[in-house]
Design an enzyme around this catalytic site. Structure first.
Site, PDB file in Angstrom:
ATOM      1  CE  LYS A  34       1.345  -2.421 -13.867  1.00  0.00           C
ATOM      2  NZ  LYS A  34       0.683  -3.711 -14.624  1.00  0.00           N
ATOM      3  NE  ARG A 133      -5.551  -8.197 -15.742  1.00  0.00           N
ATOM      4  CZ  ARG A 133      -4.290  -7.811 -15.280  1.00  0.00           C
ATOM      5  NH1 ARG A 133      -3.909  -7.698 -14.088  1.00  0.00           N
ATOM      6  NH2 ARG A 133      -3.348  -7.605 -16.307  1.00  0.00           N
ATOM      7  CG  HIS A 162      -1.095  -9.674 -18.378  1.00  0.00           C
ATOM      8  ND1 HIS A 162       0.274  -9.313 -18.551  1.00  0.00           N
ATOM      9  CD2 HIS A 162      -1.266  -9.559 -17.274  1.00  0.00           C
ATOM     10  CE1 HIS A 162       0.811  -8.785 -17.411  1.00  0.00           C
ATOM     11  NE2 HIS A 162      -0.126  -8.918 -16.618  1.00  0.00           N
ATOM     12  NE  ARG A 221       1.721  -5.783 -21.897  1.00  0.00           N
ATOM     13  CZ  ARG A 221       1.197  -6.616 -22.342  1.00  0.00           C
ATOM     14  NH1 ARG A 221       0.849  -6.955 -23.368  1.00  0.00           N
ATOM     15  NH2 ARG A 221       1.050  -7.827 -21.486  1.00  0.00           N
ATOM     16  CE1 TYR A 272      -1.133   4.031  20.363  1.00  0.00           C
ATOM     17  CE2 TYR A 272       0.132   3.837  18.271  1.00  0.00           C
ATOM     18  CZ  TYR A 272      -0.582   4.608  19.192  1.00  0.00           C
ATOM     19  OH  TYR A 272      -1.061   5.785  18.971  1.00  0.00           O
ATOM     20  CB  CYS A 320       3.041   4.496  15.510  1.00  0.00           C
ATOM     21  SG  CYS A 320       3.691   3.687  17.188  1.00  0.00           S
ATOM     22  CG  ASP A 322       1.859   9.701  11.877  1.00  0.00           C
ATOM     23  OD1 ASP A 322       1.602   9.360  10.643  1.00  0.00           O
ATOM     24  OD2 ASP A 322       1.101   9.888  12.863  1.00  0.00           O
TER      25      ASP A 322
HETATM   26  C1  LIG Z   1       1.564  -4.481 -14.961  1.00  0.00           C
HETATM   27  C2  LIG Z   1       1.492  -5.009 -16.421  1.00  0.00           C
HETATM   28  C3  LIG Z   1       2.756  -5.492 -17.203  1.00  0.00           C
HETATM   29  C4  LIG Z   1       4.075  -5.355 -16.522  1.00  0.00           C
HETATM   30  O1  LIG Z   1       4.161  -6.336 -15.881  1.00  0.00           O
HETATM   31  P1  LIG Z   1       5.687  -6.683 -14.837  1.00  0.00           P
HETATM   32  O2  LIG Z   1       5.351  -8.032 -14.392  1.00  0.00           O
HETATM   33  O3  LIG Z   1       5.799  -5.758 -13.802  1.00  0.00           O
HETATM   34  O4  LIG Z   1       6.584  -6.630 -15.871  1.00  0.00           O
HETATM   35  C5  LIG Z   1       2.572  -5.646 -18.400  1.00  0.00           C
HETATM   36  N1  LIG Z   1       1.405  -5.962 -18.855  1.00  0.00           N
HETATM   37  C6  LIG Z   1       0.101  -5.639 -18.423  1.00  0.00           C
HETATM   38  C7  LIG Z   1      -1.116  -5.993 -18.999  1.00  0.00           C
HETATM   39  C8  LIG Z   1       0.169  -5.184 -17.110  1.00  0.00           C
HETATM   40  O5  LIG Z   1      -0.706  -4.974 -16.200  1.00  0.00           O
END
Ligand SMILES: *Cc1c(COP(=O)(O)O)cnc(C)c1O
Length: 383
Positions: A34, A133, A162, A221, A272, A320, A322
């Protein structure tokens, strides 16, 4: 090619995936790509992950999924955030597997499948075990699974939750993570008690993949560890002290080149707001990298230094959009067009990592790599 670029070390990426596999052995692996693979380039990282043997790839949005499909990636894609109803047709057409947990969202996917004649659309049931969430509560999981089962075109391919403090080592956090697992197991049991197979069960982010074997279930994951960074409190030192061997290598090196060098007299100011003034004669090098590349303004006050030929030089004045300026003193080490490294792999001249940058400005490595913007070309290196 522009001097400012992000080298992407695919060899380090594969090395990190191998390190994770040492912990998760025969379990399936879903690699999070992602947010443009945390800034590293989604398509190339996805290809490398699939070639390595990743079973799933995780995206956050339908657009991210489509980008992978358009580049020939056929691996199963898990979409970790909810999409807008207007994006559902695209998700279905591109076989992007959503996380579902309520009948409204399930029905929208089912209807879309009917529209396109898709009769075997995989979904994963998300459980909220404490993240607060997305996901249903454990006691609702049976009903949601039943709703999926009664749909025309969807099937329950897996269940997930999660973890929100798995990267913390305080007793309270460890306790909370254990509780999350119990809640998730109860949700799975709730689904089983309806005579429904929960499918692939998964809950391990990077921290749990490395540190909590008993959370691996059917699939891990990981995200950040794939890109070479230790999650939260689980630093390199933490694993060393535990006697666990794990070596993660940074996948991105952010570099640029000195575009010019100028002599400065005492009292001359830089940039700046004239926030920095030379207190003695010195030389200032200009680098063509700024906050619109991901070199944030806050790096300057945080005292972040840039490496040139193994030596570190401080950023002076405000960064800055750039460009930015560094103080190279009267050192003859630095010449015009020399490579200047912001962070990354020491093999490529970096003295600090994205983690060091993150610590200096009070954030996490995730944010440092994922904010490297589009105009910074990613250069993929295989060795
Ligand atoms: C981003 C995410 C992960 C991976 O998380 P890390 O901390 O980068 O390993 C796993 N599960 C879900 C639902 C996430 O949003």
């Amino acid at each position: 090619m522009r001097a400012t670029r992000a080298l992407i070390h695919l060899d380090n990426f594969i090395h990190n995936l191998k390190e994770i596999r040492k912990f998760s052995s025969d379990k399936k692996m879903c690699v999070a790509v992602k947010a443009n693979a945390y800034g590293h380039g989604a398509v190339e990282c996805a290809r490398a992950a699939v070639a390595f043997g990743a079973d799933f790839l995780a995206v956050a949005t339908v657009e991210e999924g489509i980008e992978l499909r358009e580049n020939g990636i056929t691996a199963p894609l898990l979409m970790l955030s909810l999409c807008d109803p207007l994006e559902i047709d695209d998700a279905v057409k591109n076989r992007i597997t959503p996380l579902v947990f309520d009948s409204e969202y399930i029905n929208l996917f089912d209807l879309s499948c009917s529209k396109f004649g898709v009769t075997d659309f995989a979904v994963h049931l998300a459980v909220d075990s404490g993240m607060g969430r997305i996901g249903c509560y454990a006691h609702e999981a049976g009903d949601v699974a039943q709703c999926i089962k009664s749909s025309k075109n969807l099937f329950l391919q897996g269940m997930c939750t999660h973890l929100c403090v798995s990267d913390e080592v305080s007793p309270e956090s460890i306790q909370f993570t254990k509780k999350q697992k119990e809640i998730f197991l109860a949700a799975i049991e709730n689904v089983r008690s309806r005579g429904i197979d929960p499918g692939i069960c998964h809950c391990s982010n990077s921290a749990a993949a490395l540190n909590l074997d008993d959370f691996h279930m059917d699939m891990v994951r990981p995200g950040i560890v794939c890109y070479g960074y230790y999650p939260g409190d689980l630093t390199r030192k933490y694993f060393e002290e535990k006697g666990v061997s794990i070596d993660l290598r940074p996948v991105m090196t952010l570099e640029t080149k000195v575009s010019c060098i100028k002599s400065f007299c005492a009292d001359q100011s830089v940039g700046y707001g004239r926030t920095w003034k030379a207190c003695k004669n010195t030389r200032i090098a200009v680098l063509p990298i700024g906050y619109a590349d991901g070199m944030l303004r806050s790096f300057s006050a945080a005292g972040i230094k840039v490496s040139i030929k193994g030596k570190q030089y401080p950023v002076r004045g405000r960064i800055c959009m750039d460009q930015c300026m560094i103080d190279i003193g009267n050192d003859s080490n630095v010449s015009r067009w020399d490579t200047a490294v912001i962070f990354g792999d020491p093999r490529y001249g970096a003295s600090i990592t994205a983690d060091d940058v993150a610590n200096s400005i009070g954030t996490i490595s995730y944010e440092i790599t994922s904010i490297i913007t589009k105009r910074v070309e990613r250069v993929y290196l295989k060795s």
